[in-house]
Design an enzyme around this catalytic site. Structure first.
Site, PDB file in Angstrom:
ATOM      1  CE  LYS A  75     -21.126  -2.869 -14.653  1.00  0.00           C
ATOM      2  NZ  LYS A  75     -21.849  -2.380 -15.882  1.00  0.00           N
ATOM      3  CB  CYS A 107     -37.904  -2.491 -10.930  1.00  0.00           C
ATOM      4  SG  CYS A 107     -37.656  -0.993  -9.566  1.00  0.00           S
ATOM      5  CD  GLU A 153     -33.842  -3.767  -3.956  1.00  0.00           C
ATOM      6  OE1 GLU A 153     -34.779  -4.057  -4.226  1.00  0.00           O
ATOM      7  OE2 GLU A 153     -33.691  -3.034  -2.823  1.00  0.00           O
ATOM      8  CD  GLU A 176     -38.891  -6.211 -15.380  1.00  0.00           C
ATOM      9  OE1 GLU A 176     -37.765  -7.037 -15.586  1.00  0.00           O
ATOM     10  OE2 GLU A 176     -38.962  -5.486 -14.214  1.00  0.00           O
TER      11      GLU A 176
HETATM   12  P1  NAD Z   1     -29.351  -6.006 -15.990  1.00  0.00           P
HETATM   13  O1  NAD Z   1     -29.340  -7.196 -15.270  1.00  0.00           O
HETATM   14  O2  NAD Z   1     -28.859  -6.179 -17.789  1.00  0.00           O
HETATM   15  O3  NAD Z   1     -27.769  -5.275 -15.849  1.00  0.00           O
HETATM   16  C1  NAD Z   1     -27.609  -4.560 -14.532  1.00  0.00           C
HETATM   17  C2  NAD Z   1     -26.507  -4.178 -14.158  1.00  0.00           C
HETATM   18  O4  NAD Z   1     -25.799  -5.628 -14.031  1.00  0.00           O
HETATM   19  C3  NAD Z   1     -25.509  -3.551 -15.413  1.00  0.00           C
HETATM   20  O5  NAD Z   1     -24.626  -2.625 -14.666  1.00  0.00           O
HETATM   21  C4  NAD Z   1     -24.738  -4.524 -16.185  1.00  0.00           C
HETATM   22  O6  NAD Z   1     -23.757  -4.164 -16.839  1.00  0.00           O
HETATM   23  C5  NAD Z   1     -24.532  -5.451 -14.803  1.00  0.00           C
HETATM   24  N1  NAD Z   1     -24.223  -6.925 -15.176  1.00  0.00           N
HETATM   25  C6  NAD Z   1     -24.384  -7.454 -16.264  1.00  0.00           C
HETATM   26  N2  NAD Z   1     -24.093  -8.943 -16.346  1.00  0.00           N
HETATM   27  C7  NAD Z   1     -23.187  -8.752 -15.278  1.00  0.00           C
HETATM   28  C8  NAD Z   1     -22.545  -9.770 -14.759  1.00  0.00           C
HETATM   29  N3  NAD Z   1     -22.241 -11.257 -15.378  1.00  0.00           N
HETATM   30  N4  NAD Z   1     -21.738  -9.777 -13.697  1.00  0.00           N
HETATM   31  C9  NAD Z   1     -21.937  -8.474 -12.917  1.00  0.00           C
HETATM   32  N5  NAD Z   1     -22.739  -7.560 -13.458  1.00  0.00           N
HETATM   33  C10 NAD Z   1     -23.308  -7.439 -14.487  1.00  0.00           C
HETATM   34  O7  NAD Z   1     -30.389  -4.981 -16.134  1.00  0.00           O
HETATM   35  P2  NAD Z   1     -30.750  -3.765 -16.855  1.00  0.00           P
HETATM   36  O8  NAD Z   1     -31.347  -4.233 -17.835  1.00  0.00           O
HETATM   37  O9  NAD Z   1     -29.563  -2.832 -16.479  1.00  0.00           O
HETATM   38  O10 NAD Z   1     -31.790  -3.212 -15.825  1.00  0.00           O
HETATM   39  C11 NAD Z   1     -33.117  -3.504 -16.146  1.00  0.00           C
HETATM   40  C12 NAD Z   1     -33.736  -4.527 -15.076  1.00  0.00           C
HETATM   41  O11 NAD Z   1     -33.291  -3.981 -13.675  1.00  0.00           O
HETATM   42  C13 NAD Z   1     -35.284  -4.901 -14.889  1.00  0.00           C
HETATM   43  O12 NAD Z   1     -35.277  -6.342 -14.946  1.00  0.00           O
HETATM   44  C14 NAD Z   1     -35.592  -4.023 -13.715  1.00  0.00           C
HETATM   45  O13 NAD Z   1     -36.997  -4.529 -13.231  1.00  0.00           O
HETATM   46  C15 NAD Z   1     -34.510  -4.080 -12.877  1.00  0.00           C
HETATM   47  N6  NAD Z   1     -34.561  -2.960 -12.013  1.00  0.00           N
HETATM   48  C16 NAD Z   1     -34.826  -3.541 -10.446  1.00  0.00           C
HETATM   49  C17 NAD Z   1     -35.053  -2.535  -9.500  1.00  0.00           C
HETATM   50  C18 NAD Z   1     -35.282  -2.911  -8.155  1.00  0.00           C
HETATM   51  O14 NAD Z   1     -35.073  -2.071  -7.107  1.00  0.00           O
HETATM   52  N7  NAD Z   1     -35.966  -4.130  -8.023  1.00  0.00           N
HETATM   53  C19 NAD Z   1     -34.784  -1.196  -9.913  1.00  0.00           C
HETATM   54  C20 NAD Z   1     -34.630  -0.809 -11.014  1.00  0.00           C
HETATM   55  C21 NAD Z   1     -34.359  -1.759 -12.103  1.00  0.00           C
END
Ligand code: NAD
Length: 463
Positions: free
Chosen positions: A162, A271, A237, A364
């Site tokens: 997804k 991240c 992650e 962050e």
């Molecule tokens: P987000 O949490 O808003 O969304 C991530 C994914 O989760 C998207 O595909 C979103 O559609 C989905 N999602 C949202 N609500 C959901 C739910 N209720 N159930 C299931 N899926 C759901 O994050 P973002 O804004 O897309 O990404 C940025 C964040 O990701 C930052 O906090 C960053 O640090 C983190 N990140 C972490 C890593 C790592 O490896 N630790 C890598 C990249 C990004």
């Protein structure tokens, strides 16, 4: 605005963040369609798991070759849907190829063990989990999807990915490339849609054995809670607020010259961004003096231009969020330039801690903003580095090898680099301490994370 027919499935508009133009509309996947996809994946998985390991490896290598041939095309999509500079986007597409190749190499090395016990033969097996759900963020849409997809497929699973609402195009293209390379139909499916609808349906589906979620800590906690209801396997992650610690004995010129990359790459939407710069007091002023021209040298502009190093933020909403962290009246120590005209631009910004405000210093930001803090000694550096709920990565700059090891061991983070800002390599384990995540991806154990270990004892007793 044109009205949609009432029964039309919801769609997501994909917007080029550098131009604000709509470049595609992608249908969102309903929970009923998620259910059908999981059933199809379960069937495809049985075909896949029955293949000889060498055949699975061969197909994954073909998939890697198809990605290799499509690097320019995939990079072009990434430039347009995510605003990544084209040089970085090419690297990211190449990284997907490398992840698939590396995972293919692991297929035949995923061996169990023979354990000495009395009265018989004891062996362990790595059994695939079944259908794995991968939920990806928008910041590195291609590599992060592949971190989980490549080893999960290699270990004998089916994958349903997804992608984030804003960046589904590269994921959809990767699935087409996999199919054309010979992967069984429905083994690797991409289901675009909203997180709380499509993502949640995947998380809750009893036919999905494991969720690999990459995204914000807040959503990650909710996903973990939902997985708990079925004791579903989960890897998280999550976010970070990583330190870049510069000791006075370091090569300060190199630390300053490389620091912009560590918090401006991907416009800070990383991240692992080293957004908390901690500098030992005797070199604090010098470091800032050297940092300023280095930040100004970062070329900001059209992501399709091969000389561009920093593109726009992903969306207007995200730019508003980044902006909300920088106090209006706070004089920035360093402030970069942004292009005029359309696009979700935000300038490189360096704030000194005493003027940054608590939120910017602690949370962050996920944008091109760093906060610099002076420290007196090693103990204070470690205390400041650990004064966060996150623990993803960090850098330590020093010429003292013993100090490098001491501080690396004392900082609670999953990925540290000494005299470098390197964070992620496909051959080394990656993941977070504390609220930055749960579990590890990549590295030699990546495939095993998509298996259950089964122990079998065969009695050699006579009669
Ligand atoms: P987000 O949490 O808003 O969304 C991530 C994914 O989760 C998207 O595909 C979103 O559609 C989905 N999602 C949202 N609500 C959901 C739910 N209720 N159930 C299931 N899926 C759901 O994050 P973002 O804004 O897309 O990404 C940025 C964040 O990701 C930052 O906090 C960053 O640090 C983190 N990140 C972490 C890593 C790592 O490896 N630790 C890598 C990249 C990004």
């Amino acid at each position: 605005m044109q009205e949609q027919p009432v029964d039309a499935p919801p769609e997501h508009r994909v917007v080029n963040p550098a131009t604000e133009e709509v470049i595609a509309t992608v249908p969102a996947t309903s929970p009923a369609a998620v259910d059908a996809a999981v059933r199809r994946a379960a069937r495809a998985r049985r075909t896949w798991a029955a293949l000889a390991p060498a055949d699975r490896a061969r197909l994954l290598r073909r998939f890697a070759a198809a990605v290799d041939a499509a690097v320019p095309e995939l990079a072009g999509l990434e430039v347009r849907e995510a605003g990544h500079p084209v040089a970085a986007a090419r690297w990211e597409a190449g990284n997907v190829r490398d992840l698939l190749d590396y995972a293919a190499g692991g297929v035949e090395r995923l061996t169990g063990r023979q354990i000495p016990v009395a009265g018989g033969l004891d062996v362990t097996f790595h059994e695939p989990l079944g259908v794995v759900g991968v939920i990806a963020p928008w910041n590195f849409p291609m590599p992060i999807a592949a971190w989980a997809t490549a080893p999960a497929l290699a270990a004998g699973n089916a994958v349903i990915l997804k992608p984030a609402e804003t960046t589904p195009l590269t994921a959809l293209r990767l699935a087409e490339l996999g199919l054309a390379a010979g992967l069984p139909e429905n083994l690797f499916q991409v289901l675009p849609g909203a997180g709380p609808v499509t993502g949640a349906a995947l998380v809750d589906h009893p036919g999905v054995a494991k969720i690999v979620f990459t995204g914000s800590t807040a959503v990650g906690k909710a996903v973990m809670a939902r997985c708990a209801a079925q004791v579903k396997r989960v890897t998280l992650e999550l976010g970070g607020k990583s330190p870049n610690i510069v000791f006075a004995d370091a090569d300060v010129a190199r630390a300053a010259a490389t620091a912009p990359g560590s918090f401006l790459d991907n416009t800070g939407q990383d991240c692992c961004a080293r957004s908390r710069i901690l500098v030992q007091r005797p070199v604090y002023d010098r470091f800032l003096e050297l940092l300023e021209p280095a930040v100004r040298a970062v070329t900001v502009g059209d992501p399709a231009d091969p000389d561009t190093a920093m593109g726009p933020l992903i969306s207007a909403a995200h730019r508003d969020r980044v902006r909300s962290y920088v106090p209006e009246d706070a004089p920035a120590a360093i402030r970069g330039e942004i292009p005029a005209g359309p696009g979700y631009w935000y300038p490189a910004t360096v704030l000194e801690a005493h003027r940054a405000g608590d939120r910017a210093a602690a949370e962050e930001i996920f944008g091109p903003v760093a906060v610099v803090t002076p420290f007196d000694d090693e103990a204070e550096a470690v205390r400041l580095a650990n004064a966060t709920d996150y623990g993803l990565s960090g850098s330590i700059w020093t010429r003292d090898a013993a100090r490098a090891i001491r501080v690396s061991r004392a900082v609670a983070a999953g990925n540290l680099s000494v005299n470098s800002h390197s964070s992620v390599r496909y051959a080394t384990p990656f993941g977070g301490f504390k609220q930055s995540g749960l579990g590890r991806e990549l590295g030699p154990d990546a495939l095993a994370a998509f298996t259950e270990t089964k122990n079998v004892f065969l009695s050699t007793e006579d009669g």
